[in-house]
Design an enzyme around this catalytic site. Sequence first.
Site, PDB file in Angstrom:
ATOM      1  N   GLU A  15       0.709  -1.304  -0.092  1.00 23.24           N
ATOM      2  CA  GLU A  15      -0.480  -0.450  -0.038  1.00 23.24           C
ATOM      3  C   GLU A  15       0.756   1.707   0.012  1.00 23.24           C
ATOM      4  O   GLU A  15       1.999   1.222   0.165  1.00 23.24           O
ATOM      5  CB  GLU A  15      -0.705  -0.126   1.117  1.00 23.24           C
ATOM      6  CG  GLU A  15      -1.752  -1.211   1.153  1.00 23.24           C
ATOM      7  CD  GLU A  15      -2.960  -1.582   3.030  1.00 23.24           C
ATOM      8  OE1 GLU A  15      -3.017   0.002   3.238  1.00 23.24           O
ATOM      9  OE2 GLU A  15      -2.958  -2.257   3.156  1.00 23.24           O
TER      10      GLU A  15
ATOM     11  N   LYS B 182       2.030   4.437   1.276  1.00 20.87           N
ATOM     12  CA  LYS B 182       2.450   5.582   2.747  1.00 20.87           C
ATOM     13  C   LYS B 182       1.956   6.601   2.290  1.00 20.87           C
ATOM     14  O   LYS B 182       2.805   7.547   1.733  1.00 20.87           O
ATOM     15  CB  LYS B 182       3.814   4.809   3.268  1.00 20.87           C
ATOM     16  CG  LYS B 182       3.977   5.263   4.721  1.00 20.87           C
ATOM     17  CD  LYS B 182       5.639   5.159   5.269  1.00 20.87           C
ATOM     18  CE  LYS B 182       5.908   5.460   6.463  1.00 20.87           C
ATOM     19  NZ  LYS B 182       5.632   7.160   7.193  1.00 20.87           N
TER      20      LYS B 182
ATOM     21  N   ASP C 280       1.271  10.559   4.033  1.00 20.95           N
ATOM     22  CA  ASP C 280       1.446  11.482   4.251  1.00 20.95           C
ATOM     23  C   ASP C 280       1.557  12.341   4.791  1.00 20.95           C
ATOM     24  O   ASP C 280       0.908  13.339   4.385  1.00 20.95           O
ATOM     25  CB  ASP C 280       3.466  12.046   3.510  1.00 20.95           C
ATOM     26  CG  ASP C 280       4.114  13.329   5.229  1.00 20.95           C
ATOM     27  OD1 ASP C 280       3.675  12.727   5.521  1.00 20.95           O
ATOM     28  OD2 ASP C 280       4.572  13.935   4.069  1.00 20.95           O
TER      29      ASP C 280
ATOM     30  N   LYS D 204      11.157   3.754   2.469  1.00 20.06           N
ATOM     31  CA  LYS D 204      10.719   4.764   3.076  1.00 20.06           C
ATOM     32  C   LYS D 204      11.524   5.086   1.762  1.00 20.06           C
ATOM     33  O   LYS D 204      12.584   4.791   0.936  1.00 20.06           O
ATOM     34  CB  LYS D 204      11.549   5.106   4.068  1.00 20.06           C
ATOM     35  CG  LYS D 204      11.229   5.132   5.291  1.00 20.06           C
ATOM     36  CD  LYS D 204       9.691   5.707   5.376  1.00 20.06           C
ATOM     37  CE  LYS D 204       9.477   6.957   5.595  1.00 20.06           C
ATOM     38  NZ  LYS D 204      10.422   7.828   6.659  1.00 20.06           N
TER      39      LYS D 204
ATOM     40  N   CYS E 268      28.098  39.056  18.307  1.00 22.36           N
ATOM     41  CA  CYS E 268      26.745  39.013  17.854  1.00 22.36           C
ATOM     42  C   CYS E 268      26.489  39.835  16.430  1.00 22.36           C
ATOM     43  O   CYS E 268      26.802  40.526  15.935  1.00 22.36           O
ATOM     44  CB  CYS E 268      26.063  39.219  18.884  1.00 22.36           C
ATOM     45  SG  CYS E 268      23.532  38.889  18.211  1.00 22.36           S
TER      46      CYS E 268
ATOM     47  N   CYS F 220      23.631  42.134  17.509  1.00 28.50           N
ATOM     48  CA  CYS F 220      23.762  43.512  18.855  1.00 28.50           C
ATOM     49  C   CYS F 220      24.710  43.770  18.627  1.00 28.50           C
ATOM     50  O   CYS F 220      25.939  44.715  19.426  1.00 28.50           O
ATOM     51  CB  CYS F 220      23.003  43.312  19.137  1.00 28.50           C
ATOM     52  SG  CYS F 220      23.484  41.696  20.423  1.00 28.50           S
TER      53      CYS F 220
ATOM     54  N   CYS G 175      24.119  34.559  22.031  1.00 28.20           N
ATOM     55  CA  CYS G 175      24.401  35.880  21.891  1.00 28.20           C
ATOM     56  C   CYS G 175      23.911  35.874  23.699  1.00 28.20           C
ATOM     57  O   CYS G 175      22.982  35.777  24.029  1.00 28.20           O
ATOM     58  CB  CYS G 175      23.737  36.687  21.358  1.00 28.20           C
ATOM     59  SG  CYS G 175      24.003  38.750  21.632  1.00 28.20           S
TER      60      CYS G 175
ATOM     61  N   CYS H 107      19.273  42.327  22.674  1.00 25.06           N
ATOM     62  CA  CYS H 107      20.039  41.844  20.941  1.00 25.06           C
ATOM     63  C   CYS H 107      18.107  41.791  20.114  1.00 25.06           C
ATOM     64  O   CYS H 107      16.943  41.071  20.652  1.00 25.06           O
ATOM     65  CB  CYS H 107      20.278  40.313  21.443  1.00 25.06           C
ATOM     66  SG  CYS H 107      20.432  39.655  19.832  1.00 25.06           S
TER      67      CYS H 107
END
Length: 740
Positions: free
Chosen positions: A147, A149, A151, A355, A453, A456, A471, A476
Amino acid sequence: MADTPTSPMQTSLFGDDVPVTSASGSASTAPAPQMPATRSAELNRILTHAAYAYYALDNPEMTDAEFDRHLQELIALEAAHPELVKPDSYTQRIGGFVSDQFEPVRHAQRMYSIDDAMNLDELDEWLARTDEALGSTPEHPVAYTCELKIDGLGIALTYRDGQLIRAATRGDGTTGENVTANALTIKDIPRALGKAGLGHIQDGGLGQSVEVRGEVYMPKTSFVRLNEQNDAAGRPPFANPRNAAAGSLRQKDAKVTGARDLKTFIYAVADEGPLDVTTQKDFLDWLGACGFSVNPHARRVTDSSAVHQYCADALAHREDLDYDIDGVVVKVDSFDGQTSLGFTARAPRWSIAFKFPPEEKRTVLREIRVQVGRTGVLTPVAEFDPVVVAGSTIARATLHNIDEVRRKDVREGDTIVVHKAGDVIPEVVGPVTEGDMGPEHEARPLWQMPETCPACGSPVVREEGEVAYRCVSIDCPAQATERLIHWGSRAAMDIDGLGDELVGRMVEQGMLSDVADYYDRLDVDTLAGVSTGRVYETSNKDHLEGDPIVVGRTIAAKVMDQVEASKQAGLSRVLFGLGIRHVGANVAGLLANHFGSMQALATASEEEIAQIEGIGPKIAHQVAEFFQVEKNVAVVERLRKAGVSLEQEGFGEEPEQPQTLEGLTFVLTGTLQKYKRSDAGARLKAMGAKVSGSVSKKTSYVIAGENAGSKLTKAQSLGVPVLDEAALDHILETGQMPEA
């Protein structure tokens, strides 16, 4: 991608001729060696987090292929080290979660997961093992039903006396969510079983209950139309049809579900006992006679070459279908054979899911950019030349962390292989290093994580033993919106009316950047003028016409009343609201109760913080580091000047209630009938008890409500006493433990 030798052309289930080829996925580099117990714990954490995002939030954070690789690694690890198999291991349970917004439903029989075969070799191993177990011979071969599969989202439909009485999601396999009202809006779910089908149920269905199972899905054409509608309305699009189906079925308003084009394929039964059928093929015919939608491409076969051919057909024609499939399910056709093989802890031995591999394309990696998440984590993101994969154009994919960049060894300028595993999340497989591309790749510099970062300019830190760079600045801008939303949440400052959309709009319009802005920048007039959208007088949302929609003074006044009231929330809520890493509501309470004021906590050493019972060196380091960042201290000072209480109410005073439960640690799990778990926990704490979120050998008692899960299992395995809600009643009423 290596293929196994092809077999001769055969007629496909779709009516043409295709070669039978392997669908093996690309090999991946193994993770760095770790101690088995450490790796097992890490894999369980990764799988549980990913499953929660997929099943509970309908928002996958990991590709199917990556999830399957982690799961297969855990299965192999536990096979080599049986002592690592624990009751709460992901290999011992079924994926899925139960939301608390629907009534819980107990399934007639457990809804299992299905084990995966990632390539034809694994599929052949399963077929050979199954043939041997069932005594297959050339004269009497074992028959299988193949069958597609689907989703989508699993659903269980219960009929009594031939009438639909309940619809439930799969949930955790044992308990699902009652979505009957929503399911009744799906046109192809029969309200009553057809007469032809009733004739195959004992006594014509009278007095009988039958639970059938299948998948709710959204057709691809309907998915495209829904996202067009979302785009026109300014709503975010769904990532894929599976997420759209799950989100539509779980709507609180059944009218919303009814407005979405959901459909079903039914293919299983909880217990075939009441039915006059003996094989899966006969059962599918019975479902059709009852009026259910049954996938027309199911086929009964009797040899492995026919199974291979079916898989090849499905893979070749998956794009021709108006619904998503991600593989093929192969089942032993005979119900007696299924019963003989039985189940493992999480899956039937008589079925396997083959799969499909992800579709892979080549492109050029132009840049690795850094994205700052809501918790300050810096995530490298690959940006590459746009390429069409699995039906849509992609141009970027997360690389997760610096270790992943190093493991895949991708460098700016490389030709790379990309795919959308599970047809959902773009992923970089790795660089192409064939021929001349190898030396060119080696000549390119390794990518480095920035030291500051990008949002900032604050320093970036990486804690010892952790993968992520962060950070640590509280203001920020990349983290601002999520931090601001968290501040107003119920467990923090409990400011009603500060929803995600409103806070996001205020950040966009420059009104908020940190939590102190709620108190020293925001007022009724400012909030009343916040634009929450615009009336469009044409279908073109880029052509702005009409008046903007604003919050208005009435709502603004109510929200600002809540903001004013939150000033007295107390130190523990402030600490939790600040979003200090590793400081949840429980830890915030421990800190507030020990130090009594923000000033005392801010000046405490890391060693002093670590001495508090329940707070280890890791948390202490995060707290101390927070107060070493100048911007964080400035925000706290602004909160103080605005009148926000930074002291713990009742600190230093003798508790009014006798501390009869002092020294005891409780864990609450499951659904309680009379109490919210948070309220019951607060009352236990008021009597001197500690309330923890996890079970350990130090736990005194676990209080288990209905549908208790892994915490109950762990308590039983550790020998921790388990109490029911009646015992909790006694404790809360008397302040004393019940007699044994």
